[in-house]
Design an enzyme around this catalytic site. Structure first.
Site, PDB file in Angstrom:
ATOM      1  N   ARG A  71       0.834  -1.186   0.000  1.00 55.12           N
ATOM      2  CA  ARG A  71       0.000   0.000   0.000  1.00 55.12           C
ATOM      3  C   ARG A  71       0.875   1.244   0.000  1.00 55.12           C
ATOM      4  O   ARG A  71       2.026   1.205   0.430  1.00 55.12           O
ATOM      5  CB  ARG A  71      -0.900   0.008   1.246  1.00 55.12           C
ATOM      6  CG  ARG A  71      -1.994  -1.055   1.199  1.00 55.12           C
ATOM      7  CD  ARG A  71      -2.875  -1.011   2.424  1.00 55.12           C
ATOM      8  NE  ARG A  71      -2.169  -1.425   3.613  1.00 55.12           N
ATOM      9  CZ  ARG A  71      -1.671  -0.598   4.512  1.00 55.12           C
ATOM     10  NH1 ARG A  71      -1.816   0.707   4.396  1.00 55.12           N
ATOM     11  NH2 ARG A  71      -1.030  -1.054   5.561  1.00 55.12           N
ATOM     12  N   TYR A 211      -1.379  -3.152  -6.993  1.00 55.03           N
ATOM     13  CA  TYR A 211      -1.056  -4.056  -5.893  1.00 55.03           C
ATOM     14  C   TYR A 211      -2.064  -4.038  -4.740  1.00 55.03           C
ATOM     15  O   TYR A 211      -2.465  -2.962  -4.269  1.00 55.03           O
ATOM     16  CB  TYR A 211       0.326  -3.699  -5.319  1.00 55.03           C
ATOM     17  CG  TYR A 211       0.911  -4.819  -4.491  1.00 55.03           C
ATOM     18  CD1 TYR A 211       1.687  -5.813  -5.099  1.00 55.03           C
ATOM     19  CD2 TYR A 211       0.667  -4.919  -3.135  1.00 55.03           C
ATOM     20  CE1 TYR A 211       2.205  -6.859  -4.362  1.00 55.03           C
ATOM     21  CE2 TYR A 211       1.179  -5.970  -2.386  1.00 55.03           C
ATOM     22  CZ  TYR A 211       1.952  -6.934  -3.000  1.00 55.03           C
ATOM     23  OH  TYR A 211       2.460  -7.975  -2.267  1.00 55.03           O
ATOM     24  N   GLY A 213      -4.134  -3.847  -1.483  1.00 51.72           N
ATOM     25  CA  GLY A 213      -5.147  -2.922  -0.998  1.00 51.72           C
ATOM     26  C   GLY A 213      -5.295  -1.657  -1.831  1.00 51.72           C
ATOM     27  O   GLY A 213      -6.306  -0.970  -1.735  1.00 51.72           O
ATOM     28  N   LYS A 220      -9.456  -2.754   1.540  1.00 50.74           N
ATOM     29  CA  LYS A 220      -9.209  -1.642   2.456  1.00 50.74           C
ATOM     30  C   LYS A 220     -10.031  -0.401   2.080  1.00 50.74           C
ATOM     31  O   LYS A 220     -10.544   0.301   2.950  1.00 50.74           O
ATOM     32  CB  LYS A 220      -7.713  -1.306   2.511  1.00 50.74           C
ATOM     33  CG  LYS A 220      -6.854  -2.463   3.018  1.00 50.74           C
ATOM     34  CD  LYS A 220      -7.284  -2.910   4.364  1.00 50.74           C
ATOM     35  CE  LYS A 220      -6.813  -4.235   4.859  1.00 50.74           C
ATOM     36  NZ  LYS A 220      -5.487  -4.549   5.183  1.00 50.74           N
ATOM     37  N   HIS A 240     -10.337  -3.282  11.278  1.00 51.77           N
ATOM     38  CA  HIS A 240      -9.203  -4.052  10.760  1.00 51.77           C
ATOM     39  C   HIS A 240      -8.906  -5.181  11.755  1.00 51.77           C
ATOM     40  O   HIS A 240      -7.965  -5.096  12.538  1.00 51.77           O
ATOM     41  CB  HIS A 240      -7.993  -3.111  10.622  1.00 51.77           C
ATOM     42  CG  HIS A 240      -6.833  -3.701   9.882  1.00 51.77           C
ATOM     43  ND1 HIS A 240      -5.532  -3.281  10.081  1.00 51.77           N
ATOM     44  CD2 HIS A 240      -6.761  -4.659   8.926  1.00 51.77           C
ATOM     45  CE1 HIS A 240      -4.718  -3.952   9.289  1.00 51.77           C
ATOM     46  NE2 HIS A 240      -5.438  -4.796   8.583  1.00 51.77           N
ATOM     47  N   SER A 262      -0.960  -3.929  10.176  1.00 54.44           N
ATOM     48  CA  SER A 262      -0.570  -4.753   9.037  1.00 54.44           C
ATOM     49  C   SER A 262       0.711  -5.527   9.351  1.00 54.44           C
ATOM     50  O   SER A 262       1.664  -4.973   9.897  1.00 54.44           O
ATOM     51  CB  SER A 262      -0.343  -3.865   7.817  1.00 54.44           C
ATOM     52  OG  SER A 262      -1.533  -3.165   7.529  1.00 54.44           O
ATOM     53  N   CYS A 264       1.253  -7.819  11.547  1.00 56.42           N
ATOM     54  CA  CYS A 264       1.509  -7.994  12.983  1.00 56.42           C
ATOM     55  C   CYS A 264       0.797  -9.215  13.553  1.00 56.42           C
ATOM     56  O   CYS A 264       0.633  -9.336  14.766  1.00 56.42           O
ATOM     57  CB  CYS A 264       1.130  -6.742  13.754  1.00 56.42           C
ATOM     58  SG  CYS A 264       2.227  -5.352  13.409  1.00 56.42           S
ATOM     59  N   ASP A 287      -8.743 -10.539   8.497  1.00 53.22           N
ATOM     60  CA  ASP A 287      -8.280  -9.161   8.278  1.00 53.22           C
ATOM     61  C   ASP A 287      -9.316  -8.086   8.607  1.00 53.22           C
ATOM     62  O   ASP A 287      -8.957  -7.026   9.082  1.00 53.22           O
ATOM     63  CB  ASP A 287      -7.830  -8.997   6.819  1.00 53.22           C
ATOM     64  CG  ASP A 287      -6.937  -7.780   6.601  1.00 53.22           C
ATOM     65  OD1 ASP A 287      -5.958  -7.617   7.355  1.00 53.22           O
ATOM     66  OD2 ASP A 287      -7.218  -6.976   5.688  1.00 53.22           O
ATOM     67  N   ARG A 385       2.828 -11.920  -1.000  1.00 51.64           N
ATOM     68  CA  ARG A 385       1.521 -12.368  -0.495  1.00 51.64           C
ATOM     69  C   ARG A 385       1.010 -13.595  -1.242  1.00 51.64           C
ATOM     70  O   ARG A 385       1.394 -13.860  -2.378  1.00 51.64           O
ATOM     71  CB  ARG A 385       0.494 -11.238  -0.677  1.00 51.64           C
ATOM     72  CG  ARG A 385       0.830  -9.951   0.074  1.00 51.64           C
ATOM     73  CD  ARG A 385       0.012  -9.780   1.310  1.00 51.64           C
ATOM     74  NE  ARG A 385       0.489  -8.684   2.144  1.00 51.64           N
ATOM     75  CZ  ARG A 385      -0.090  -8.355   3.299  1.00 51.64           C
ATOM     76  NH1 ARG A 385      -1.138  -9.008   3.736  1.00 51.64           N
ATOM     77  NH2 ARG A 385       0.400  -7.364   4.028  1.00 51.64           N
ATOM     78  N   ASP A 522       1.687 -20.867  20.579  1.00 52.73           N
ATOM     79  CA  ASP A 522       1.743 -20.642  22.027  1.00 52.73           C
ATOM     80  C   ASP A 522       0.904 -19.436  22.455  1.00 52.73           C
ATOM     81  O   ASP A 522       0.656 -19.253  23.651  1.00 52.73           O
ATOM     82  CB  ASP A 522       3.195 -20.485  22.483  1.00 52.73           C
ATOM     83  CG  ASP A 522       3.902 -21.837  22.511  1.00 52.73           C
ATOM     84  OD1 ASP A 522       3.357 -22.766  23.135  1.00 52.73           O
ATOM     85  OD2 ASP A 522       4.965 -21.964  21.878  1.00 52.73           O
TER      86      ASP A 522
HETATM   87  P1  GTP Z   1      -1.877  -7.995   7.145  1.00 54.09           P
HETATM   88  O1  GTP Z   1      -2.384  -8.999   6.187  1.00 54.09           O
HETATM   89  O2  GTP Z   1      -0.830  -7.110   6.578  1.00 54.09           O
HETATM   90  O3  GTP Z   1      -2.968  -7.187   7.782  1.00 54.09           O
HETATM   91  O4  GTP Z   1      -1.042  -8.793   8.283  1.00 54.09           O
HETATM   92  P2  GTP Z   1      -1.445  -9.728   9.516  1.00 54.09           P
HETATM   93  O5  GTP Z   1      -1.763  -8.889  10.707  1.00 54.09           O
HETATM   94  O6  GTP Z   1      -2.459 -10.720   9.107  1.00 54.09           O
HETATM   95  O7  GTP Z   1      -0.058 -10.464   9.861  1.00 54.09           O
HETATM   96  P3  GTP Z   1       0.386 -11.994   9.646  1.00 54.09           P
HETATM   97  O8  GTP Z   1      -0.393 -12.937  10.510  1.00 54.09           O
HETATM   98  O9  GTP Z   1       0.400 -12.277   8.197  1.00 54.09           O
HETATM   99  O10 GTP Z   1       1.872 -11.959  10.203  1.00 54.09           O
HETATM  100  C1  GTP Z   1       2.845 -11.112   9.649  1.00 54.09           C
HETATM  101  C2  GTP Z   1       4.218 -11.570  10.058  1.00 54.09           C
HETATM  102  O11 GTP Z   1       4.319 -11.626  11.486  1.00 54.09           O
HETATM  103  C3  GTP Z   1       4.575 -12.957   9.542  1.00 54.09           C
HETATM  104  O12 GTP Z   1       5.897 -12.938   9.060  1.00 54.09           O
HETATM  105  C4  GTP Z   1       4.462 -13.829  10.751  1.00 54.09           C
HETATM  106  O13 GTP Z   1       5.341 -14.927  10.677  1.00 54.09           O
HETATM  107  C5  GTP Z   1       4.801 -12.892  11.916  1.00 54.09           C
HETATM  108  N1  GTP Z   1       4.075 -13.277  13.146  1.00 54.09           N
HETATM  109  C6  GTP Z   1       2.754 -13.568  13.245  1.00 54.09           C
HETATM  110  N2  GTP Z   1       2.413 -13.930  14.504  1.00 54.09           N
HETATM  111  C7  GTP Z   1       3.556 -13.874  15.240  1.00 54.09           C
HETATM  112  C8  GTP Z   1       3.860 -14.136  16.612  1.00 54.09           C
HETATM  113  O14 GTP Z   1       3.005 -14.505  17.424  1.00 54.09           O
HETATM  114  N3  GTP Z   1       5.152 -13.931  16.991  1.00 54.09           N
HETATM  115  C9  GTP Z   1       6.121 -13.523  16.123  1.00 54.09           C
HETATM  116  N4  GTP Z   1       7.364 -13.350  16.572  1.00 54.09           N
HETATM  117  N5  GTP Z   1       5.870 -13.275  14.800  1.00 54.09           N
HETATM  118  C10 GTP Z   1       4.600 -13.441  14.371  1.00 54.09           C
HETATM  119  C1  SPV Z   2      -2.596  -4.718   5.105  1.00 52.38           C
HETATM  120  O1  SPV Z   2      -1.656  -4.020   4.699  1.00 52.38           O
HETATM  121  O2  SPV Z   2      -3.130  -4.529   6.228  1.00 52.38           O
HETATM  122  C2  SPV Z   2      -3.104  -5.820   4.277  1.00 52.38           C
HETATM  123  C3  SPV Z   2      -2.601  -5.942   2.913  1.00 52.38           C
HETATM  124  O3  SPV Z   2      -3.960  -6.563   4.728  1.00 52.38           O
HETATM  125  S1  SPV Z   2      -3.409  -4.905   1.791  1.00 52.38           S
HETATM  126  O4  SPV Z   2      -4.593  -5.587   1.288  1.00 52.38           O
HETATM  127  O5  SPV Z   2      -2.477  -4.636   0.699  1.00 52.38           O
HETATM  128  O6  SPV Z   2      -3.816  -3.674   2.444  1.00 52.38           O
HETATM  129 MN    MN Z   3      -4.546  -6.071   6.867  1.00 55.30          MN
END
Ligand code: GTP
Ligand code: SPV
Ligand code: MN
Length: 614
Positions: A71, A211, A213, A220, A240, A262, A264, A287, A385, A522
């Site tokens: 984004r 690309y 969002g 989004k 979100h 995002s 996280c 999401d 992605r 965990d």
């Molecule tokens: P968006 O799609 O961008 O909104 O992201 P999201 O919030 O769905 O994040 P996602 O679950 O895809 O995790 C993003 C990154 O954080 C990945 O590389 C994961 O491996 C890492 N991650 C997710 N959960 C954890 C966790 O509990 N601990 C750690 N250390 N890393 C994590």
């Molecule tokens: C984010 O950035 O929070 C996403 C990916 O979920 S996108 O759809 O590109 O916004």
């Molecule tokens: Mn997101």
């Protein structure tokens, strides 16, 4: 169906208007069939834009342009009539001026291309919470992704009415005089990209990016920026947030939503495989959540999406097996690396690559001896992605498409905070929970910036919705307070928690990645504590920042010794750290909102400060 056959005069007139402006070679109304998907994908393969993956049935790899990998927040606009309505956290341009600029760009921008008309629905078809839109786009990639991410095509027309959300998209690269893309990702230079929301009109105009969002406008732009405006008007919440179903060893069920910025951990938490016996997590959404009160006074959530647009790097059989299985067929991969045997690879996939790889920029390189590439030289882009149908997720909950949604017991906030914020704490009340949401901060990730130098810096991202709120964030805080106050039965409001899986101790060499908490599966240990809190179980102590786990209340059976040692540290109140936090909120964060800041939140800040000084 053809353009002429569209019955709704308002929709038809809007498409005609866009057609006259963008001047595509032709207009094609998508029916959402498999035949259509295959045909458009074939077109992408033949032009060289997509690579079929021998190792994954009906799956394809796309590589975008290095300027178009995430984004673009600096190019994202909330173009309300009054600047004050966009608020201090959004980019604003006067709608008259922005429309004039964008009309200039849109003029003739689809030369040499087809304008695709995508009727789509956000949410289960027929749900009273769902909303429909129409996206016009000149990108086959967008059509293919929207097909996975939304309910799209012929079946949607019966639900489309004058309230549709119009979403216009162009990659911003006209093909004049017979020019061709030749397999190169089409987009416009960064300064010409505009991701614009017109909140009064519930309208989206996006130009110059293909690309994620920026381009899949149901996600989004509509389901958060425009939907947050509609939710504000109508008294509900567009967030979100992931939605998960949590079952305890006794078979009792609770539904939980969670807002993390995002990249996280929303997708990971939504699909988690618990490490504690007897517990089960199933997925409703990963999401976005739309939440409304039901007849029974509880807050119900639906997932407006039909697929996952998930972060690939870091996804492994160990960290998120369910995501890997979801993306094992019928999946679109973007900016992952390609292996010699026709599979995708990314950093953190859990096994080293062999031989030569084609990296996300299209260069053939020798695999790195270890799983990880040096920063900046990754084989897969950090925001690479997968786009996968939600129904392929092995742990999708049976009720994930229930039109009435699922009743929410707990709402989590979180982010990447290497210090200060403990593993978990619980708000004392709804308004205190709104306070916790309002102060969320996190390290910037590759999902939210195309500028690698910004990654890792901490910024406030209230409710994890900073880049996605369609109106004044101060008014958004007030809206959350009002929603709580409007509950018929205060006892039925979800309990609110703040979690942090990302505390770090770089000096402790024993800790993988420096993280003081193992995370992933965990995190079920924390979910179990939260589940019991919702039942009012006596497993907490009150602290200056809220309720926290009593000694021994977090199950540590089977946890590595070094995590058992770090646990007390991440479960205590860092009084000095929180005092700095209070100072930063008081001096740098809250003043931004001026008179829009609800008095309830300044009261919470005063209260926190007083409790920390006792
Ligand atoms: P968006 O799609 O961008 O909104 O992201 P999201 O919030 O769905 O994040 P996602 O679950 O895809 O995790 C993003 C990154 O954080 C990945 O590389 C994961 O491996 C890492 N991650 C997710 N959960 C954890 C966790 O509990 N601990 C750690 N250390 N890393 C994590
Ligand atoms: C984010 O950035 O929070 C996403 C990916 O979920 S996108 O759809 O590109 O916004
Ligand atoms: Mn997101």
């Amino acid at each position: 169906m053809t353009l002429d056959q569209i019955k709704n005069p308002k929709i038809k007139a809007w498409i005609e208007e866009c057609k006259a402006m963008c001047e595509p070679d032709d207009v094609y109304v998508c029916d959402g069939s498999k035949e259509e998907y295959d045909r458009l994908m074939k077109k992408c393969v033949e032009s060289g834009l997509a690579t079929p993956l021998a190792k994954k049935p009906n799956s394809f790899l796309f590589r975008s342009d290095p300027s178009d990998v995430a984004r673009v927040e600096k190019r994202t606009f909330i173009s309300s009539v009054k600047q004050d309505d966009a608020g201090p956290t959004n980019n604003w341009i006067d709608p008259k001026e922005l429309k004039a600029t964008m009309k200039g760009l849109y003029k003739g921008c689809m030369h040499g291309r087809t304008m695709y008309v995508i009727p789509f629905c956000m949410g289960p078809l027929g749900s009273p919470i769902s909303k429909c839109g129409v996206e016009l786009t000149d990108s086959e990639y967008v059509v293919l992704n929207m097909d996975i991410m939304t309910r799209a095509g012929e079946k949607v027309w019966q639900y489309l009415d004058d309230n549709f959300v119009p979403c216009l998209h162009s990659v911003g690269k006209p093909l004049n005089n017979g020019a061709k893309d030749n397999g190169v990702w089409a987009c416009a230079p960064v300064e010409q990209k505009y991701i614009s929301q017109f909140p009064e009109e519930h309208l989206v105009w996006s130009y110059g990016s293909g690309y994620g969002g920026n381009a899949l406008l149901g996600k989004k732009c509509f389901a958060l920026r425009i939907a947050s405006v509609i939710a504000h008007e109508e008294g509900w919440l567009a967030e979100h947030m992931l939605i998960l179903k949590l079952t305890n060893p006794q078979g009792e069920v609770k539904y939980v939503t969670g807002a993390f910025p995002s990249a996280c951990g929303k997708t990971n938490l939504a699909m988690l495989i618990p490490t504690i016996p007897g517990w089960k997590v199933e997925t409703i959404g990963d999401d976005i959540a739309w939440m409304k009160f039901g007849e029974d006074g509880r807050l119900y959530a639906i997932n407006p999406e039909a697929g996952f647009f998930g972060v690939a790097p870091g996804t492994s059989a160990e960290s998120n097996k369910n995501a890997l299985v979801s993306a094992s067929e019928n999946t679109i991969f973007t900016n992952c690396a390609l292996t010699e045997d026709g599979d995708v690879w990314w950093e953190g996939i859990g096994y080293p690559a062999k031989g030569k790889l084609v990296d996300w920029k299209g260069n053939t390189r020798d695999a790195f001896p270890k799983d990880k590439a040096p920063k900046g030289e990754e084989m897969a882009h950090p925001n690479a992605r997968f786009t996968a149908p939600a129904k392929q997720c092995p742990c999708i909950a049976k009720e994930w498409e229930d039109p009435k949604g699922v009743p929410i017991s707990a709402i989590l906030f979180g982010g990447r905070r290497p210090s200060t914020v403990p593993l978990v704490h619980q708000a004392r009340s709804w308004n205190h929970g709104v306070f916790l949401g309002s102060i969320v901060g996190s390290e910037i990730t590759a999902a939210s910036t195309i500028n690698a130098a910004e990654v890792g810096k901490i910024r406030r991202d209230p409710f994890a919705i900073l880049p996605f709120c369609g109106y004044n964030m101060g008014d958004y805080f007030q809206h959350w307070i009002n929603v709580g106050a409007s509950a018929k039965d205060q006892d039925k409001l979800p309990k609110i928690f703040y979690v942090n899986w990302f505390r770090k101790d770089e000096n402790n060499a024993e800790l993988p990645g420096g993280f003081m908490w193992p995370g992933y599966g965990d995190n079920s240990r924390v979910l179990a504590w939260i589940f019991d809190r919702c039942d009012g179980k006596d497993n907490a102590v009150e602290t200056p920042i809220g309720f926290m786990p009593k000694d021994g209340a977090i199950n540590t059976d089977g946890l590595a010794d070094y995590y058992k040692k770090t646990l007390p540290e991440i479960l205590k109140v860092d009084v000095e750290g929180w005092k700095k936090e209070v100072k930063d909120i008081r001096e740098n964060h809250y003043p931004k909102f001026g008179s829009h800041l609800p008095k309830e939140l300044s009261a919470c800040l005063d209260d926190l400060e007083a409790r920390l000084s006792k």
